[in-house]
Enzyme design. Structure first.
Site, PDB file in Angstrom:
ATOM      1  CG  HIS A  25      22.930  18.931   0.652  1.00 27.47           C
ATOM      2  ND1 HIS A  25      22.597  19.495  -0.568  1.00 27.47           N
ATOM      3  CD2 HIS A  25      21.775  18.819   1.351  1.00 27.47           C
ATOM      4  CE1 HIS A  25      21.293  19.715  -0.601  1.00 27.47           C
ATOM      5  NE2 HIS A  25      20.773  19.316   0.549  1.00 27.47           N
ATOM      6  CG  ASN A  85      17.729  21.863  -2.682  1.00 26.38           C
ATOM      7  OD1 ASN A  85      18.876  21.658  -2.304  1.00 26.38           O
ATOM      8  ND2 ASN A  85      16.680  21.312  -2.098  1.00 26.38           N
TER       9      ASN A  85
END
Length: 484
Positions: free
Chosen positions: A52, A125
Site C-alpha cells: 500500500h 480493500n
C-alpha cells in the site's frame, strides 16, 4: 513574505549563498543553516510502506441514516443523524510509491473514524475477499508480487506459481483479473472491511458483521488498454481525480452497509454450505445475509500537506472502540499485530501523537518517552497501580462475553478439504459475456508469461470453478502463443 528561520526559530540572513573562505571557497563547517538544511534533506523520507505504498487520502464525515443501536453500543451509531469525522486513505497494494495508480491490483480502502471513544480504524480493500486465509503466508505472497531478488523485475512466473499452488486464491484472482481489477480512480469503486468483525450491544450480545461501502458515484472501471495508456501519460491519475473532485466541491459519497449473522445462524450456514464464516477467501451470499443500510460516508476536505497527513497516516485494524470487536479470522488476527508493528517501525513509537493519527477525544495512558514524544504526560504517573478484582466489565475486549473456543492448540491445514472453487465459479457465471471475455483475456496476458507447468496447474483450478472458465483461459493463451 514570511522571514525564513532555522528549525529552532533563528533568522536566516542568506538562503542563497554558503559561508566560504573567500568567494571561491571552500565552504566552512560553521554555516549551520547549510548543514541543517542538508541534514534534513537527507532524512526527508520515512521508510516506504511494504504494501500500500502508493496512496491518496482525504477527510470527511460519516452520518448515521439508519438505527443499528440494537446491534452495537458504539456511540457513533447511537442516533440517526449523528456525524463522526473521518479520514480515508486509498492505495494500490503491490506497487512502490512511484508506481502508476492504474495498475491491475487490489485497492486499499483504509478508513478512520475519529469517535468520542477513540479512533476506530476499518482497514480494508475494494474487494470483499483476499488471496489467503492465514497470515503466516502473507510475506510469501507479497514477495511474489514485488520484484524478483535477482532480476529486480516483476515476475509473472512467481505470481502464478504461488497462486497455482494456493487454490484458495482463486476467488480473489477472479476479481483481480475482471474489469474491477482496474477501477476508474478511487471515487468509482466500492470498499469493504473484507474480514468478519463483530458488533456487541448494550446487553453484551454479539453479532458477526461484514462492512460494505457502496459507491454512490456508480461503479466505473478502465479497460486493460486504457489502464496501460494512463499509466504512461498520467501515472497519478487516481490522485489527481480525487483531489480535483474534492477541490471543486464534487464530494464523493458511499452508502455504508452491513451484513449480520448471529452465532446460531453462523453454525447453521456453515453446516449447510461447508464454508467457514471467518474465511477471508469467501463472501457471505447476500441472498442469505442481505445488506442493511447504516449511513453515508462523504469525503469533503483535501489534506493540506501530503506527507504529514497521508504518508504519515498510521492505521491499524487493532483500533476498535466499545461496541465493536474482532473475530477468529486468521488473517485478521495476524493483521492486528502486523499493522501496528509496521507503523512503529515506519513512523515511530509516538506516531499516535501526530495530528492525523491523534484521537479527537481525551486520552490518557502510561506510555512515556521515545522519539518525538509530543504528549508525554507531564507530571502524571507513568504507571497504573495493581487493582484487585479484574476489569469491571468482565469478559474481554469492550464488554462482550467472548467467543467459545474448542479443539487442541496446533497447526491445522484444511486446504485439502476446503471448497476453493464454488464461489469463484459463481462469480464467473455472474459476469456478462463481455465481462467473461475481458476476464479470460486479462488472465491469459499475464499467465502466458509463466511456464507451461504453472499454466496447466492454474488452468486446472479454473476448470474446477467452471469448465467454460478454464477452457476460455486455455484458448486465450493458445491464441496468444500462435498470434501472427
Amino acid at each position: 513574505m514570511t522571514d525564513l528561520t532555522t528549525a529552532s526559530g533563528i533568522p536566516v540572513p542568506d538562503n542563497q549563498n554558503s559561508i566560504t573562505a573567500g568567494p571561491r571557497g571552500p565552504v566552512l563547517l560553521h554555516d549551520f543553516h547549510l548543514i541543517e538544511k542538508l541534514q534534513h534533506f537527507n532524512r526527508e523520507r520515512i521508510p516506504e510502506r511494504v504494501v500500500h505504498a502508493k496512496g491518496s487520502g482525504a477527510y470527511g464525515s460519516f452520518t448515521v441514516t439508519h438505527d443499528i443501536s440494537k446491534y452495537t453500543k458504539a456511540r457513533l451509531f447511537s442516533e440517526v443523524g449523528k456525524q463522526t469525522a473521518t479520514f480515508l486513505r486509498f492505495s494500490t497494494v503491490g506497487g512502490e510509491k512511484g508506481s502508476a495508480d492504474t495498475e491491475r491490483d487490489p485497492r486499499g480502502f483504509a478508513l478512520r473514524f475519529y469517535t468520542e471513544e477513540g479512533n476506530w480504524d476499518l482497514v480494508g480493500n475494494n474487494t470483499p475477499t483476499f488471496f489467503l486465509k492465514d497470515g503466516i503466508k502473507f510475506p510469501d505472497f507479497i514477495h511474489t508480487q514485488k520484484r524478483d531478488p535477482q532480476t529486480n523485475l516483476k515476475s509473472a512466473e512467481n505470481m502464478w506459481d504461488f497462486w497455482s499452488r494456493a487454490p484458495e486464491s482463486l476467488h480473489q484472482v477472479t476479481i483481480l483479473f475482471s474489469s474491477r481489477g482496474t477501477p476508474d480512480g478511487y471515487r468509482h469503486m466500492d470498499g469493504f472491511g473484507s474480514h468478519t468483525y463483530s458488533l456487541i450491544n448494550a446487553e453484551g450480545r454479539l453479532h458477526w458483521v461484514k462492512w460494505h461501502f457502496k459507491t454512490l458515484q456508480g461503479i466505473r472501471n478502465l479497460s486493460a488498454a486504457e489502464a496501460v495508456r494512463l499509466a504512461g501519460v498520467d501515472p497519478d491519475y487516481a490522485q489527481r481525480d480525487l483531489f480535483n473532485a474534492i477541490a471543486q466541491g464534487d464530494y464523493p459519497r458511499w452508502s455504508v452497509e452491513i451484513q449480520l449473522m448471529d452465532d446460531e445462524q453462523r453454525a447453521a450456514w456453515e453446516a449447510r454450505t461447508g464454508w467457514d464464516a471467518f474465511d477471508l477467501t469467501k463472501v457471505w451470499p447476500q441472498g442469505d445475509f442481505p445488506r442493511i443500510k447504516v449511513g453515508i460516508l462523504e469525503l469533503n476536505r483535501n489534506p493540506d500537506n501530503y506527507h504529514a497527513e497521508v504518508e504519515q497516516a498510521a492505521l491499524s485494524p487493532s483500533n476498535i472502540v466499545p461496541g465493536l470487536g474482532y473475530s477468529p479470522d486468521k488473517m485478521l488476527q495476524a493483521r492486528l499485530f502486523a499493522y501496528h508493528d509496521a507503523q512503529l517501525y515506519r513512523v515511530g513509537a509516538n506516531h499516535q501523537h501526530l495530528p492525523v493519527n491523534r484521537p479527537r477525544c481525551p486520552f490518557h495512558n502510561q506510555q512515556r518517552d521515545g522519539a518525538m514524544a509530543i504528549a508525554n504526560g507531564g507530571a502524571a504517573a507513568n504507571y497504573d497501580p495493581v487493582r484487585s478484582g479484574g476489569p469491571a466489565t468482565g469478559g474481554f475486549g469492550h464488554g462482550d462475553a467472548g467467543w467459545h473456543l474448542e479443539g487442541v492448540a496446533g497447526r491445522y491445514d484444511t486446504r485439502a478439504t476446503d471448497d476453493h472453487f464454488t464461489q469463484a465459479g459463481n462469480l464467473f457465471r455472474l459476469l456478462d459475456e463481455e465481462g467473461k471475455r475481458n476476464l479470460v483475456t486479462n488472465i491469459a496476458g499475464s499467465l502466458s508469461q509463466a511456464d507451461a507447468v504453472t499454466q496447466d496447474r492454474q488452468i486446472a483450478h479454473f476448470l474446477r470453478a467452471d469448465p467454460a472458465y478454464g477452457h476460455g483461459v486455455a484458448e486465450a493463451i493458445y491464441a496468444l502463443a500462435n498470434k501472427g
